[in-house]
Write a protein that holds these residues in place. Sequence first.
Motif, PDB file in Angstrom:
ATOM      1  N   GLU A   1      46.587  -9.794  10.189  1.00  0.00           N
ATOM      2  CA  GLU A   1      46.211 -11.309  11.353  1.00  0.00           C
ATOM      3  C   GLU A   1      45.802 -10.723  12.875  1.00  0.00           C
ATOM      4  O   GLU A   1      45.123 -11.198  12.834  1.00  0.00           O
ATOM      5  N   ASP A   2      45.464  -9.289  13.406  1.00  0.00           N
ATOM      6  CA  ASP A   2      45.106  -8.565  13.724  1.00  0.00           C
ATOM      7  C   ASP A   2      43.441  -8.473  13.300  1.00  0.00           C
ATOM      8  O   ASP A   2      42.418  -8.879  14.183  1.00  0.00           O
TER       9      ASP A   2
ATOM     10  N   ARG B   1      50.556  -4.785   6.020  1.00  0.00           N
ATOM     11  CA  ARG B   1      49.488  -5.296   5.188  1.00  0.00           C
ATOM     12  C   ARG B   1      48.959  -6.891   6.290  1.00  0.00           C
ATOM     13  O   ARG B   1      47.790  -7.870   6.681  1.00  0.00           O
ATOM     14  N   GLU B   2      50.271  -7.526   6.540  1.00  0.00           N
ATOM     15  CA  GLU B   2      50.283  -9.097   7.436  1.00  0.00           C
ATOM     16  C   GLU B   2      49.750  -8.899   8.959  1.00  0.00           C
ATOM     17  O   GLU B   2      48.546 -10.085   9.024  1.00  0.00           O
TER      18      GLU B   2
ATOM     19  N   VAL C   1      48.614   1.661   6.465  1.00  0.00           N
ATOM     20  CA  VAL C   1      48.653   0.306   5.061  1.00  0.00           C
ATOM     21  C   VAL C   1      46.978  -0.248   6.214  1.00  0.00           C
ATOM     22  O   VAL C   1      46.407  -0.894   5.100  1.00  0.00           O
ATOM     23  N   GLY C   2      46.929  -0.155   7.078  1.00  0.00           N
ATOM     24  CA  GLY C   2      45.732  -0.806   7.209  1.00  0.00           C
ATOM     25  C   GLY C   2      44.661  -0.287   6.389  1.00  0.00           C
ATOM     26  O   GLY C   2      43.246  -0.993   6.662  1.00  0.00           O
TER      27      GLY C   2
ATOM     28  N   VAL D   1      45.946   4.530  -4.799  1.00  0.00           N
ATOM     29  CA  VAL D   1      46.452   3.543  -4.361  1.00  0.00           C
ATOM     30  C   VAL D   1      45.551   2.985  -4.235  1.00  0.00           C
ATOM     31  O   VAL D   1      45.916   1.137  -3.835  1.00  0.00           O
ATOM     32  N   LYS D   2      44.820   3.516  -3.328  1.00  0.00           N
ATOM     33  CA  LYS D   2      43.131   2.334  -2.745  1.00  0.00           C
ATOM     34  C   LYS D   2      42.419   1.477  -3.748  1.00  0.00           C
ATOM     35  O   LYS D   2      42.169   0.043  -3.499  1.00  0.00           O
ATOM     36  N   GLU D   3      42.721   2.119  -4.650  1.00  0.00           N
ATOM     37  CA  GLU D   3      42.002   1.542  -6.150  1.00  0.00           C
ATOM     38  C   GLU D   3      42.656   0.948  -6.531  1.00  0.00           C
ATOM     39  O   GLU D   3      42.422  -0.709  -7.189  1.00  0.00           O
ATOM     40  N   ASN D   4      44.037   0.329  -7.003  1.00  0.00           N
ATOM     41  CA  ASN D   4      45.162  -0.368  -7.159  1.00  0.00           C
ATOM     42  C   ASN D   4      46.627  -0.464  -6.623  1.00  0.00           C
ATOM     43  O   ASN D   4      47.449   0.919  -6.368  1.00  0.00           O
ATOM     44  N   PRO D   5      45.936  -1.189  -5.385  1.00  0.00           N
ATOM     45  CA  PRO D   5      47.572  -1.131  -4.461  1.00  0.00           C
ATOM     46  C   PRO D   5      48.774  -1.600  -4.720  1.00  0.00           C
ATOM     47  O   PRO D   5      49.382  -1.197  -4.641  1.00  0.00           O
TER      48      PRO D   5
END
Length: 500
Positions: free
Chosen positions: A268-269, A263-264, A175-176, A246-250
Motif C-alpha cells: 500500500e505504501d 506485505r500489505e 519483509v518489505g 526465502v527471497k527466491e521462494n517466499p
Amino acid sequence: MKKNFKMPDTYIIIFFVVLFSAFLTYVVPVGSFDMHKVSYVTDSGVAKTRVVPVPGSFHFELNTKGEPLTKGVPFFAPGGNIGISNYVFEGIVSGDKWGTAVGIIAFILITGGSFGIILRTKAVEAGILHMIKKTKGSEVLLLPLVFVLFSLGGAVFGMGEEAIPFAMILIPIVVGMGYDSITGILICYISTQIGFATSWMNPFSVAIAQGVAGIPVLSGAMFRIVMWVFFTGFGVVYTMRYAKRVKENPQSSIAYESDAEFREDFNEDEQEEIPFKFGHKLVLLVLVLGMAWIIYGVVGFGYYIPEIATQFVIMGVVSGIIGVIFKLNNMCANDIAISFRKGAEELVGAAIIVGMAKGIVLVLGGTDAGNPTVLNTVLNYVAEGLHGMPAAISAWVMYIFQSCFNFFVVSGSGQAALTMPIMAPLSDLVGVPRQVAVLAFQLGDGFTNLIVPTSGILMAILGIAKIDWGKWAKYQIKFQLLLFLFGSLFVIGGVLINYQ
C-alpha cells in the motif's frame, strides 16, 4: 481422508506445560539449600556480592513422619497463593519493575505504544521505500552487518530486552525487502543471544558466573572471543542462506501467511509512493538518536527496563509532535494518543504470554534456592548423578543440564547464582576445570533462550512478528540442534585442553 495437523496455539502449549509442572509437584519432593553471601571483584575493580547456595547443603523438607515432603500445587489457591488455575494472574503480577514478569510486560506495552506513534507518522515506511530505491538490490548487505552488530551487543553488554524495540523496526523492513519476519528475528534476536551465549565480558552472565565460581572475573577471554567469532560467523552464514531461499521462494517461509499484514502495508505504501519529507527525516533522526542514547545509557550507566521504557516514551512523544507540526500522514494531536493506544493493543497478546510463561515457574515453587522447591531437588539430583563420570562426559552433562534448566530460570544472572555454587565445586570432584563449568552454563543458558517458551523476550518478539511459538519451534529446532552440537564440541574441547 488425511487431516492436516494444526500446530497448537502458544497459549495451549503453555497450559499443558503448566499441567505437567503441576504433576511434578505431586511426585518430586521439595528441598532447599543453606544460603550464604559470596563476594567477588569485577575486572574494573568493583566489589560485588551475591547470596548463593552452600555446596553440599541440600536437604529435603520432611513431613511429620520424617519422610521427604511433596507439595502438590492445588487447582485453586485463595489469598494470593499459587494454584494451577492461578498461573495466569500470578504470573502476570509476579516480579517487579526490574524484570519478569510485570516489568517486561510494562516494557512491552509502553514500547509498543511508543512505536505506534512513530509508525503513525509513516516515517519508517517512507524511509524503507527510499532506501530500497537507492540501494537497488545491495540492501542484502545490511543483513550480515546488522547480525554482527547485534551479536556484539549481546556479547558486550548483554543485549536482550533492547532487541524488542529493534524488532518492531527491522521485521517490517526485511519483509518489505522481500524476505520474511523469520529473517528479521534472526538478525535482531538470534544474533543477540549468540553474542550473549559466547561472550567474554557479559556482565549479566559470564562475570557473575565466574565471580560465584571463584575464578578471576572475565578470565579466559581469548578462548571465548574465538568462540564468539565462530558462532557469529556461523549465524551469519545460516541467516544468509535462509534469506536467499526465502527471497527466491517466499511461499517456502512458515511465516508467509502471518507476514501478509506486513506485505500489505508495504505494498500500500509503495502504491501510494510516500514522499520522503523533511518531517520524516526528523522522525528517523529522533529514532537514531534515541537508540544511540539507549545504548550509551546501558553501557555507560547501566540503564535497564525502567529507564529504557521511559526513553521510548520520550522518542514516541517527540516523534508525534513532529508528525503534528509537519502534518505527516495528516496527523493531529489526538492521533498521538490514539496511536499509542493502538500500538500497545497490538502487543497485549505477547505481554500476556510473558506472564503465563512465568506462571510455569511459580507452579514449580519458584527459583529461590533457600526455599523448598521442586527445582532445587532437580538441581541436587543432577549434581549427585555426575559423580563417577569421565571429565569430558561430566562437562557435557553439565551443558545439557544448564540447557534444560534454562527452561525454568531464563535469567542469566539468576541461573548463575542458583547453579554455579553447586556446579563449580562439583567440577573439581569430577576433573572438570571451573572455567569449563562456567562455559557449560553460559552456552546452555544463552542458546536455549532461542527456543524456550518461558523466555519473555522471545515471546515478545514472536508477538511482534505475529508468529505462534509452535511454528517458531518447528523452524528453529534444526538450527537449535546445530548450535547444541557445536556448543558440545567447545565444552568437550575445553576439558581436553584443560581450559583455565
